[in-house]
Structure formats: C-alpha cells, structure tokens
Scaffold this active site. Structure first.
Site, PDB file in Angstrom:
ATOM      1  N   ASP A  31       0.822  -1.220   0.000  1.00  0.00           N
ATOM      2  CA  ASP A  31       0.000   0.000   0.000  1.00  0.00           C
ATOM      3  C   ASP A  31       0.859   1.275   0.000  1.00  0.00           C
ATOM      4  OD1 ASP A  31      -2.100  -1.868   0.443  1.00  0.00           O
ATOM      5  OD2 ASP A  31      -1.900  -1.653   2.611  1.00  0.00           O
ATOM      6  N   GLU A 238     -11.443  -0.007  -3.151  1.00  0.00           N
ATOM      7  CA  GLU A 238     -10.594   0.541  -2.079  1.00  0.00           C
ATOM      8  C   GLU A 238      -9.397   1.238  -2.728  1.00  0.00           C
ATOM      9  OE1 GLU A 238      -9.435  -2.892   0.258  1.00  0.00           O
ATOM     10  OE2 GLU A 238      -8.186  -3.691  -1.337  1.00  0.00           O
TER      11      GLU A 238
HETATM   12  O1  FUB Z   1      -3.150  -3.581   3.560  1.00  0.00           O
HETATM   13  C1  FUB Z   1      -4.447  -3.835   4.027  1.00  0.00           C
HETATM   14  C2  FUB Z   1      -5.466  -3.540   2.975  1.00  0.00           C
HETATM   15  O2  FUB Z   1      -5.207  -4.319   1.817  1.00  0.00           O
HETATM   16  C3  FUB Z   1      -5.443  -2.128   2.474  1.00  0.00           C
HETATM   17  O3  FUB Z   1      -6.002  -1.215   3.352  1.00  0.00           O
HETATM   18  C4  FUB Z   1      -6.174  -2.310   1.203  1.00  0.00           C
HETATM   19  O4  FUB Z   1      -6.115  -1.233   0.326  1.00  0.00           O
HETATM   20  C5  FUB Z   1      -5.503  -3.557   0.657  1.00  0.00           C
HETATM   21  O5  FUB Z   1      -4.304  -3.274   0.006  1.00  0.00           O
END
Ligand code: FUB
Length: 339
Positions: A31, A238
């Site tokens: 991320d 997301e």
């Molecule tokens: O790293 C945890 C979660 O996985 C992140 O918040 C999302 O965007 C995904 O990458």
C-alpha cells in the site's frame, strides 16, 4: 479480501519476469503512498507481518501492528528503511490492523494518516504528527471525528487546501455506511444499483480534523451514469489516490475482486469523475494498491505484489515503475509481468 485469496494466485505469473523488483526485501511492505519532500522520495507503506491469523472475508489476516517509512535519494537509489515510525501500542484509540496509510506536509510538520480497528472492531482513521518525514509520529488521542472505513489518501490541491479521500468495501466496512451513518445491517447495493462511492472531505487548517461533512465522490461511466455495483471491473473497491496532471484531477483506485488499478478524471477535487481506464493489470496476490507521484518531471506508479513471498497475499512488497500519458492525458495500462 476473501478466502479465494489463495485461489487467485497465478503460479504461472510467478515464473514470468516482473517488470520491477521489491524496493526492500528484509520486511514485507504494501500500500505505498509516495511523496517528494525537499527533493527526496518518502514512501509510507503498510508493514505486512505473518500474525498467524486465519484467512477470512474481513481481511483479519492483514494484522499489521506498525508503520515504517521508506526513503530514497532518487528513483534509482537504494531504499532506506527508517525503522518504526508509529506502533499500534502507542495509539490510544486503536486496537489492531494498521492498514494503508498516507502522509502530508504543511508548515514544516508531517502528518501520518492511518486506519485502524478500535476495540469494537470498527475501523476509523487517525492522524499522528512529527517534525520529521520519517517520524517518529505522535498520534492524536482520538480518531478524526466523523472518519470511517479505511485507506486515507491526502491530496494537496494547487491552492494549498488538503483533501482526504477514503473508503473500502468488504473488510473495509464502507458498505455499512450511508450518508456517513453506520448501520450494521447495511450491505453492498444490488448489482443493478449504483455502486458505493469513495468518500472525500476537506481537512481543517490544522490538518487534524475534517473541515466539513464527508461527501461521496461520484464515478460516472461514458454516458454520465454512476458506475453500477455489479460492474466489478470498474467500480470502486478501495485504495483511493488523487493526483493532478496538466490541469486535470486524476482519481485512481483498486477494483478489489477484479484486481485492477483504474482511474477516472474530473475538473475539481470533489468531482464528478468520469471513468477512463486501467492503469495496472492484476498483480500476484489478491490486493492491489498504489500511489502516483511525480519525481524530477517523470511520473511513477508505486504499487505492490506478493511475488517475494511466492504468492502469500498478506505478505507483499512495494515496487515502482514509470507511467506514461498519451497526448490526450490518458494513462497507458501497465502489465506488471512480461511474457
Ligand atoms: O493492507 C491492508 C489492505 O489491503 C489495504 O487497506 C487495502 O487497500 C488492501 O491493500
């Protein structure tokens, strides 16, 4: 991040040549939110660990406990791990799962924005402050009032205002909210209904709160209609990110269960935005999450994959590759592996 995480791993891809190598190999990182401060590159990633928590649809196996800031003198130089910048034990309101962070600088102070679950298992977003881009950061005692869900991305507009973009469905809990209100009975819309939107709010002058009620950032199709919840190849899941290029605002995001990084463009930080296309094809591992950053006049995509862990979906590594725009400002799609 459901149980099909393991099924998604394409072992053929593991044998193909990746276009980029992990920036660090001694820890797992994911991320990546990249920024240039005073000519140096700083990357604010999640710090993945193996906590031994079984896979579930809520992403409980993503059980991260702290953040490390990575830095580079230039895009080709060695990546430095600057050690622990913030640990969950030092955040009064947070209990677990330090997911994707971002950072911003204003008036010589650095702000680390991060989601975490409280003891009641509901995500909120917090902020921690430092005099240095690499921390250590000191967390505010309470999460940002009115914040919810995950994946904060903080964008500085050309006029010096800052906006936070956030939200993520499934494990990120965005489907539990309508009009900023939580209801445990809420679920995702039906496939033929409008998809859930990412959320945006302007930040207060002191960078510690929202200056306004969060609102939806609308992503429209080529006919000006909201993307549908069943349009899994294009709808928001997301990993919000915003950047500004040649007078246009580019909002990019992950489509989650179809594993693309896509983007939409608009005329201002609130939108509406119109879907334009894919930036990154699926990587090894279930999740895909990125940032886009200009370094010395070139544009780069910071992203992650699970190649180093041979496909363990919650043990990822941050990578970087250059992106290109065509003459109309369209971003050319990147395939992360060569045939
Ligand atoms: O790293 C945890 C979660 O996985 C992140 O918040 C999302 O965007 C995904 O990458």
């Amino acid at each position: 991040m459901p149980e099909d995480s393991i099924e998604h791993i394409d072992f053929k891809v593991l044998n193909q040549k990746a276009i980029s190598q992990p920036l660090v190999k001694h820890i797992f990182t994911a991320d990546p939110s990249a920024h240039v401060f005073d000519g140096k590159i700083y990357i604010y990633p999640s710090h993945d660990i193996e906590a031994g928590i079984p896979f579930d649809d809520l992403g409980s196996h993503f059980a991260m406990e702290d953040y490390h800031v990575l830095s580079m003198d230039s895009i080709d130089s060695e990546t430095i791990d600057n050690g622990v910048a913030l640990h969950v034990k030092d955040v009064q309101w947070a209990a677990r799962q330090m997911w994707a962070p971002d950072a911003a600088r204003k008036n010589g102070k650095y702000y680390l924005y991060f989601p975490a679950k409280k003891a009641d298992d509901v995500f909120q977003i917090g902020v921690a402050v430092s005099d240095s881009p690499t921390g250590p950061f000191v967390a505010e005692p309470q999460p940002i009032e009115g914040s919810y869900s995950i994946d904060p991305a903080v964008f500085e507009d050309v006029d010096g205002s800052f906006y936070m973009y956030f939200g993520g469905i499934w494990g990120g809990q965005l489907q539990k909210y309508r009009n900023n209100q939580y209801d445990a009975n809420n679920e995702e819309p039906l496939p033929n209904e409008a998809a859930l939107c990412p959320i945006v709010a302007k930040l207060s002058d002191d960078m510690l709160q929202f200056a306004e009620q969060p609102r939806e950032l609308k992503i429209l199709d080529e006919n000006g209609e909201l993307l549908l919840a069943g349009d899994n190849d294009r709808r928001f899941f997301e990993a919000s990110w915003m950047h500004h290029y040649n007078g246009k605002y580019y909002f990019s995001y992950s489509t989650g269960d179809t594993h693309f990084i896509c983007y939409a463009t608009g005329d201002n930080p609130y939108g509406p935005f119109t879907y334009q296309g894919k930036i990154l094809n699926p990587v090894v591992g279930w999740t895909s999450h990125h940032s886009i950053c200009e370094v010395e006049g070139k544009w780069y995509l910071f992203y992650h994959d699970s190649s180093l862990s041979e496909g363990v979906t919650h043990l990822r590594s941050v990578k970087v590759t250059e992106i290109s725009y065509d003459s109309e400002g369209k971003i050319l799609t990147i395939d992360p592996y060569l045939d």
